[in-house]
Enzyme design. Sequence first.
Site, PDB file in Angstrom:
ATOM      1  CE1 TYR A 189       6.645 -10.704   0.234  1.00 26.55           C
ATOM      2  CE2 TYR A 189       8.026  -9.000  -0.694  1.00 26.55           C
ATOM      3  CZ  TYR A 189       6.715  -9.784  -0.809  1.00 26.55           C
ATOM      4  OH  TYR A 189       5.792  -9.551  -1.705  1.00 26.55           O
ATOM      5  CE1 TYR A 199       9.108  -5.111   0.815  1.00 28.97           C
ATOM      6  CE2 TYR A 199      11.252  -5.878   0.185  1.00 28.97           C
ATOM      7  CZ  TYR A 199      10.295  -5.773   1.286  1.00 28.97           C
ATOM      8  OH  TYR A 199      10.703  -6.094   2.529  1.00 28.97           O
TER       9      TYR A 199
END
Length: 320
Positions: A189, A199
């Site tokens: 990612y 995140y």
Amino acid sequence: MSESSENKPVSGLPIDLRGKRAFIAGVADDNGYGWAIAKSLAASGAEILVGTWVPALNIFETSLRRGKFDESRLLPDGSLMEITKVYPLDAVFDNPEDVPEDVKANKRYAGSSKWTVQEVAESVKQDYGSIDILVHSLANGPEVTKPLLETSRKGYLAAISASSYSYVSLLRHFIPLMNPGGSSISLTYIASERIIPGYGGGMSSAKAALESDTRVLAFEAGRKNRIRVNTISAGPLRSRAAKAIGFIDTMIEYSLANAPLQKELSADEVGNVAAFLASPLASAVTGTVMYVDNGLNVMGVGVDSPVFKDLNIPTDKHQG
């Protein structure tokens, strides 16, 4: 169609994985990237084996058996994807000696056996002898919603263990089973190299480690075993795993507003790139981070910012 035309070879460069066997680690439902990759590999002719996290195994197998996934199993030719075998797997543990007593006694693991990485590799070897394709589609960060400065050592190391070292371990144990010329693929990612607030919990670090390991493993596995190692940096998807982070809808909206291609990413698009990377068409591709995110990774600014309101930035007239 005449009989003569039916016997003609298919034109173009088809992805043909007939006679190949794939093991996909991290399939527990029908709406994530792991499932989509399995479908694309199956559509290309590969035999599919999957490894499912032990606590999710019963629900997954029951849903599969009762036909709840039949619509999702549909392949382009009208047939249904067949999963030859489902193995219980917890990639946090390399071998039985690594499993603590509290996990052994956990009722969520009751009834399952041989689910450490070493044991699963041994079981696949005993059942099928060899594989050609290995896919790592699993990650976990128990503190993913915490900022990095608030992440504990335990949470950080847990994210690294489940999300990046698990790939090293899988490849290490499965390489003896892999035929030369095989392919190994993982999922990463953009948070590995750019700041994605929200995140957290060490997950951005885990993805950075995964990408670095991809390059090193490409060299080692390539020289020793002629195995190609690549990772796909996929854009946001409304999967069950992504929803656990809590802001997936926001990330999808951001991508729609700012990516060069203004459309929502589908899991099939990632699956199709995985099929390419697993195929002979990608025989010279290894050690790469392949972006499948509608081009969002190339952007240096968010063009939906009010700062750019006077620039007359073009939008996709076909969108929506």
